[in-house]
Design an enzyme around this catalytic site. Structure first.
Site, PDB file in Angstrom:
ATOM      1  N   ASN A 104      48.816  27.411  30.473  1.00  0.00           N
ATOM      2  CA  ASN A 104      47.694  28.071  31.135  1.00  0.00           C
ATOM      3  C   ASN A 104      48.206  29.382  31.744  1.00  0.00           C
ATOM      4  O   ASN A 104      47.622  30.445  31.567  1.00  0.00           O
ATOM      5  CB  ASN A 104      47.149  27.118  32.190  1.00  0.00           C
ATOM      6  N   ASP A 141      24.717  55.488  45.521  1.00  0.00           N
ATOM      7  CA  ASP A 141      24.902  56.461  46.601  1.00  0.00           C
ATOM      8  C   ASP A 141      23.740  57.456  46.568  1.00  0.00           C
ATOM      9  O   ASP A 141      23.255  57.829  45.500  1.00  0.00           O
ATOM     10  CB  ASP A 141      26.236  57.200  46.431  1.00  0.00           C
ATOM     11  N   SER A 200      47.753  23.448  28.929  1.00  0.00           N
ATOM     12  CA  SER A 200      47.785  24.553  27.974  1.00  0.00           C
ATOM     13  C   SER A 200      46.492  25.361  28.081  1.00  0.00           C
ATOM     14  O   SER A 200      45.799  25.310  29.098  1.00  0.00           O
ATOM     15  CB  SER A 200      47.977  24.011  26.549  1.00  0.00           C
ATOM     16  N   TRP A 233      45.295  32.285  26.612  1.00  0.00           N
ATOM     17  CA  TRP A 233      44.415  32.926  25.630  1.00  0.00           C
ATOM     18  C   TRP A 233      44.038  34.349  26.010  1.00  0.00           C
ATOM     19  O   TRP A 233      43.670  35.130  25.133  1.00  0.00           O
ATOM     20  CB  TRP A 233      43.214  32.050  25.321  1.00  0.00           C
ATOM     21  N   ASN A 283      32.267  53.157  50.175  1.00  0.00           N
ATOM     22  CA  ASN A 283      33.139  52.214  49.459  1.00  0.00           C
ATOM     23  C   ASN A 283      34.188  52.909  48.598  1.00  0.00           C
ATOM     24  O   ASN A 283      34.815  52.299  47.748  1.00  0.00           O
ATOM     25  CB  ASN A 283      32.301  51.268  48.600  1.00  0.00           C
ATOM     26  N   ASP A 304      36.511  27.671  32.747  1.00  0.00           N
ATOM     27  CA  ASP A 304      36.316  27.109  34.080  1.00  0.00           C
ATOM     28  C   ASP A 304      35.487  28.073  34.914  1.00  0.00           C
ATOM     29  O   ASP A 304      35.965  29.155  35.212  1.00  0.00           O
ATOM     30  CB  ASP A 304      37.668  26.791  34.741  1.00  0.00           C
ATOM     31  N   ASP A 353      27.756  55.161  50.874  1.00  0.00           N
ATOM     32  CA  ASP A 353      27.935  53.781  51.342  1.00  0.00           C
ATOM     33  C   ASP A 353      29.375  53.499  51.752  1.00  0.00           C
ATOM     34  O   ASP A 353      29.713  52.381  52.153  1.00  0.00           O
ATOM     35  CB  ASP A 353      27.461  52.768  50.298  1.00  0.00           C
ATOM     36  N   GLU A 373      35.860  41.693  34.669  1.00  0.00           N
ATOM     37  CA  GLU A 373      36.244  40.508  33.899  1.00  0.00           C
ATOM     38  C   GLU A 373      35.111  39.964  33.040  1.00  0.00           C
ATOM     39  O   GLU A 373      35.325  39.504  31.921  1.00  0.00           O
ATOM     40  CB  GLU A 373      36.715  39.433  34.883  1.00  0.00           C
TER      41      GLU A 373
END
Length: 744
Positions: free
Chosen positions: A330, A110, A340, A293, A103, A460, A101, A665
């Protein structure tokens, strides 16, 4: 480790993997010249020598190695197999054949033949051996990229690096590579890159750094950097003495990096004293600023990997931020000065102190960190506007004016456009007028107050918080503050003889509760009061879990969140509450890959008008897992902690094996095949790499090495063979029953 054997006595005996240090970090492995000369092959007359083999390829102009029929090695040999490899031709062959593919990764998606023949070093390249399967081929791709990066044209590669136990491989990469790839320090060596801001939407984006008035030595240092290197266009600014929402808003025209702690060192070149930035770990490869954090979670992994120096340095950077900016931010950019993030400083400090307490200066490190935590507690979390005076509980409720500056105004176009039309203004005109108070719109004020609060919460975004966050006394924040109170009480009592003096420069002047002399009794009382309030407002006996409390409507919310387990981590629950959570809450929040952020029912229906949010079902995040494991262990629910940790580690390991070493993540913990694929806002960090992943993602790296401390040795072995949890437990149960039947 044992050093490499000499060419004398050791030649004839079987050599262990450790004796060749085959698992050295890539820099050592690919820059040690002697390793890549073929000392091990005996003399042969009918084959290529290593050098003549490679030279013949070059003379013939071959981009691929010639294939020799009928010269495959046996599948088993008494010692670790090694391969003679020309880096560039092999890399090209591998990618053209297996990366179907295009990438620059080799994954289960694949559809190449999944086999490549390599020349063996033991035969001086005469024989070949087949490398088979996605995992070995993707590891080969990664090793070739690393070899190329270190300038090698030809290598001798140990097979053991290609079929390495995946748990060991990922653990090794985290320790030897990922932390290094995520480590930053802010000083002259990095300011050109670090001070640039991808979120600088101004007409003249340039590197800029703000220095607090209390650090004149840093202002002098960076001013000299700017003068010595005018090509940087570095703008060095003093931060105003008093930080207000109006000042932060006006600074948005000139956004910049905020200085963090520096240490005095001697320049080895000049012999003169200079400053050097204290290092810290960032969440992902594209970041250059210190985050809130994320840093705590990363420190847990750093301590497992014996990087106490880095974890300590991050605590010192946090203390600098509290002293000069009033809070742990943050992140260290000017537009975050009012905001914060979830507070973890006391636990982070005590974990580091436990590792260094016998070193000189350890007590002073603890004292400074405790002063910072006490100031943060008084001035940020138990003062207006975050404190709710009725319940005595705290909220995520940062100050600020207007549209959050780190987002492009267009991000909120669907919210702001109707107001622009209402005032007969262009979009940009309205945003400016609203931000500067020329137009009053109370509904918009509420919207952005809650938006800022969501960002301060670290969650968030989520439907749990939408439109109400600043009014919520959450179980997560109040559990963390309970932990502050008990940590501070215990430390004052056990380390500082129950009297802790606070000098004037650390005193929180905005809170009358702040004292110049702190005792453990004061903090014990605060913890007891907070526990009573948490039980009254946040605990739900029928549901067997904690919920947020809306301080505006005076009602308990009903969103079922994994943050209920933060109460176990902090020790705020009684044994009966802990047992109820395990019985009632855990089954609702447990999935294939560990803990869900929230339940599907709480999230509600999604569609074009109501899209997925990344902190809702079906996503799972490292912090939720880590705090739940630790909390469950704290209350004696070891089996549950091990089960959740196993599921999370299995999911990460499986994606790592199947998708070219990927570590991201966040994960969709309901997807067994490709959990790293996330269909929510912001996408997923850690996916975009070519050939080899260099950083993983900070708190997922930490969760992996920390989680391996939770599971037992049998579980770790099963993870190494990619055994799903249900299969593993079935085998354990069968063995148990067999053992019982054999008892007389």
């Amino acid at each position: 480790m044992t050093s490499q054997p000499s060419s004398g006595k050791g030649r004839g005996r079987n050599l262990s993997i450790d004796e060749y240090n085959v698992y050295d970090d890539a820099k050592t492995y690919y820059t040690t010249e002697d390793r890549h000369h073929n000392h091990r092959a005996g003399a042969r007359t009918r084959t290529y020598s290593q050098n003549s083999l490679f030279k013949q390829f070059e003379r013939l102009g071959l981009q691929k190695e010639p294939y020799r029929r009928g010269s495959h090695d046996e599948s088993t040999i008494p010692q670790s197999r090694r391969f003679l490899i020309q880096v560039e031709p092999t890399l090209q062959s591998l990618q053209s054949q297996e990366d179907t593919d295009g990438n620059m990764q080799i994954t289960i998606e694949d559809n190449g033949p999944k086999v490549l023949s390599l020349r063996t070093a033991a035969s001086n390249g005469y024989n070949r051996f087949d490398i088979r399967g996605t995992y070995m081929l993707s590891n080969l791709l990664q090793e070739l990229y690393l070899a190329k990066e270190y300038g090698r044209k030809q290598i001798i590669l140990d097979e053991a690096r290609l079929n390495e136990n995946p748990v060991n491989r990922l653990s090794r990469l985290i320790k030897d590579h990922f932390w290094e790839g995520l480590t930053r320090r802010i000083d002259a060596s990095s300011i050109e890159i670090a001070a640039r801001d991808p979120k600088d939407w101004t007409d003249d984006p340039r590197p800029r750094i703000y220095i607090p008035r209390g650090a004149p030595e840093q202002h002098e240092y960076y001013t000299k950097v700017a003068l010595d290197r005018p090509e940087l266009r570095l703008d060095v600014q003093y931060l105003p003495e008093k930080i207000t929402p109006e000042i932060v808003r006006d600074m948005n025209a000139k956004p910049g990096l905020l200085a963090v702690d520096m240490e005095e060192v001697v320049d080895p070149k000049t012999g003169e004293k200079t400053l050097r930035g204290r290092p810290f770990v960032v969440p992902g490869g594209r970041f250059n600023e210190l985050y809130g954090w994320d840093s705590y979670m990363e420190s847990l992994g750093l301590l497992v990997n014996d990087r106490v120096d880095l974890a300590k340095s991050m605590v010192q950077n946090f203390c600098f931020c509290i002293k000069h900016y009033g809070k742990i931010l943050n992140a260290t950019r000017s537009y975050y000065l009012c905001r914060s993030q979830p507070p973890f400083l006391t636990d982070m400090t005590l974990r580091v102190y436990d590792k260094i307490k016998h070193e000189p200066g350890a007590l002073e490190f603890l004292r400074q960190s405790l002063l910072a935590a006490i100031k943060e507690y008084y001035s940020v979390w138990t003062a207006e506007p975050r404190l709710d005076p009725v319940t005595g509980l705290s909220r995520y409720r940062p100050e600020g004016l207007g549209v959050p500056p780190e987002t492009e105004a267009g991000h909120f176009i669907h919210i702001l456009e109707p107001y622009a039309k209402k005032h007969n203004m262009s979009f940009d005109e309205f945003v400016y007028a609203y931000n500067h108070g020329e137009i009053k719109e109370p509904t918009l004020d509420d919207y952005f107050m809650h938006d800022r609060a969501v960002r301060e919460s670290g969650h968030d975004t989520t439907y749990r918080f939408e439109g109400i966050c600043a009014d919520l006394a959450t179980i997560d924040l109040n559990s963390l503050l309970f932990k502050y109170e008990t940590d501070i009480a215990r430390t004052i009592r056990n380390v500082f003889h129950d009297k802790f003096e606070v000098p004037d420069d650390w005193l929180a002047t905005n809170n009358p509760a702040a004292s110049k002399l702190e005792t453990s009794a004061m903090w014990d009382r605060r913890a007891k009061r907070r526990k009573l309030a948490i039980d009254k407002y946040l605990w739900n006996e029928e549901a067997g879990m904690y919920f947020d409390y809306n301080t505006a409507t005076r009602k308990q919310c009903n969103y079922e969140s994994a943050t209920t387990f933060w109460a176990l981590w902090a020790g705020v629950s009684n044994p009966k509450q802990a047992a109820a959570m395990v019985t009632k809450a855990l089954p609702k929040l447990e999935a294939f890959g560990g803990l869900l952020s929230g339940t599907k029912e709480s999230r509600g229906e999604i569609g074009l008008e109501r899209p997925n949010r990344q902190w809702d079902y079906p996503y799972g995040w490292a912090p939720q897992q880590i705090l739940a494991w630790t909390g469950l262990y704290r209350y004696g629910f070891n089996e549950e902690a091990e089960r959740l940790a196993y599921k999370w580690l299995f999911m990460i390991t499986k994606a790592f094996v199947d998708f070219n070493g990927v570590v991201v993540e966040k994960y969709d913990v309901t997807r067994p095949i490709d959990p790293h694929r996330v269909d929510a806002e912001y996408g997923n960090q850690g996916l975009d790499f070519k050939g080899v992943a260099k950083e993983g993602f900070g708190w997922v790296n930490a969760s992996y090495v920390y989680g391996l401390q939770i599971v037992n040795a049998h579980m770790r072995r099963a993870l190494g063979t990619l055994t799903p949890y249900e299969t593993f437990m079935k085998a354990v149960e069968e063995n148990r029953n067999k053992a019982l039947s054999e008892l007389v």
